[in-house]
Write an enzyme that holds these catalytic residues in place. Sequence first.
Site, short mmCIF file in Angstrom:
data_model
loop_
_atom_site.label_atom_id
_atom_site.label_comp_id
_atom_site.label_asym_id
_atom_site.label_seq_id
_atom_site.Cartn_x
_atom_site.Cartn_y
_atom_site.Cartn_z
N ASN A 1 0.87 -1.17 0.00
CA ASN A 1 0.00 0.00 0.00
C ASN A 1 0.91 1.23 0.00
O ASN A 1 1.48 1.58 1.03
CB ASN A 1 -0.88 -0.04 1.25
CG ASN A 1 -1.70 1.23 1.44
OD1 ASN A 1 -1.78 2.06 0.54
ND2 ASN A 1 -2.30 1.37 2.61
N LYS B 1 0.22 4.26 -0.26
CA LYS B 1 -0.40 5.47 0.32
C LYS B 1 -0.10 6.66 -0.61
O LYS B 1 -0.03 6.49 -1.82
CB LYS B 1 0.08 5.68 1.76
CG LYS B 1 -0.12 4.40 2.60
CD LYS B 1 0.05 4.59 4.07
CE LYS B 1 -0.19 3.27 4.79
NZ LYS B 1 -0.08 3.35 6.23
N GLU C 1 -6.79 4.74 7.88
CA GLU C 1 -6.59 6.16 7.59
C GLU C 1 -7.83 6.76 6.92
O GLU C 1 -8.18 7.91 7.16
CB GLU C 1 -5.33 6.35 6.73
CG GLU C 1 -4.07 6.14 7.57
CD GLU C 1 -2.87 5.61 6.81
OE1 GLU C 1 -2.82 5.69 5.57
OE2 GLU C 1 -1.94 5.11 7.49
N GLY D 1 2.57 2.20 10.83
CA GLY D 1 3.54 3.28 10.68
C GLY D 1 4.24 3.65 11.97
O GLY D 1 4.93 4.66 12.05
N SER E 1 3.41 -2.21 10.39
CA SER E 1 4.87 -2.30 10.62
C SER E 1 5.44 -3.68 10.30
O SER E 1 6.32 -4.17 11.02
CB SER E 1 5.22 -1.87 12.04
OG SER E 1 4.84 -0.51 12.25
P1 PGA Z 1 2.89 0.22 7.68
O1 PGA Z 1 1.43 0.46 7.06
O2 PGA Z 1 3.44 -1.04 7.11
O3 PGA Z 1 3.69 1.44 7.25
O4 PGA Z 1 2.73 0.14 9.17
C1 PGA Z 1 0.54 -0.61 6.89
C2 PGA Z 1 -0.76 -0.10 6.30
O5 PGA Z 1 -1.22 0.98 6.69
O6 PGA Z 1 -1.36 -0.75 5.42
#
Ligand code: PGA
Length: 252
Positions: free
Chosen positions: A9, A11, A97, A173, A212
């Site tokens: 993803n 983002k 989000e 994150g 993460s």
């Molecule tokens: P991250 O995000 O791996 O940066 O924690 C995961 C996600 O939001 O899909």
Amino acid sequence: MRDILIAGNWKMNGGSAGNAELVAEIIAGAPATDRVRLLICPPFPYLAAVAAQLTGSEVLLGAQTVSEHSIGAFTGEISTSMLKDVGCDYVIVGHSERRALYGETSEAVAAKFKAVIESGLAPILCVGETLAEREAGSTEAVIDEQMQAVFDSVGIDGFATAVVAYEPVWAIGTGMTASPEQAQDVHRHIRSSMEAQNKDIAEATLILYGGSVKSDNAAGLFSMPDIDGGLIGGASLKANDFLAIATAAASI
Ligand code: PGA
């Protein structure tokens, strides 16, 4: 045995030149096994270019959200038919989000999920609790409410082509990952809630973990019985990191 899906993803990250390099490296480095499938979800403006670059490769393409409406006066929105038109296979719906920053309720997420399955695309439904909810002991109740809205909208049969992603909000994150056991408990709970309605669909549905995921914790998570891969944010932006996670998956 279920396949493993490693979904990136991106983002709101990326740009034309960097994307082309990242995608080329992912195509070149994808593990040579049918069991591990790779999927990347770039921002809307780059979908068509990434789709063109993925032609002939096994890497799948997805979008990060979609409108629940099919066509018309919805300024700024993108429909499922547009995503199909540019070559998407999957659509993420209900990412935390979107829920937290853009006010998407479980009912709104369920409407998007319905639009996605009706279009023939496959949804990736994100569910997950905040830290306060976990500390209050309400993780399962939160997940149940998020799942129930979709059950109410499309029934268990709506999950026939769907993927579910358990993403504890406190792990996204933050560098804090759910332990394999913590994640497994919730994945088991999600699968049980499906099993009660249709054993075959429950057994076949991929349930990804997100939050993460990195190369050093991926194998531990993916070796749990109900964890079928990952939804990867930060670590999907660098080919080496993303491919190391895919390689960890292939080693299981
Ligand atoms: P991250 O995000 O791996 O940066 O924690 C995961 C996600 O939001 O899909």
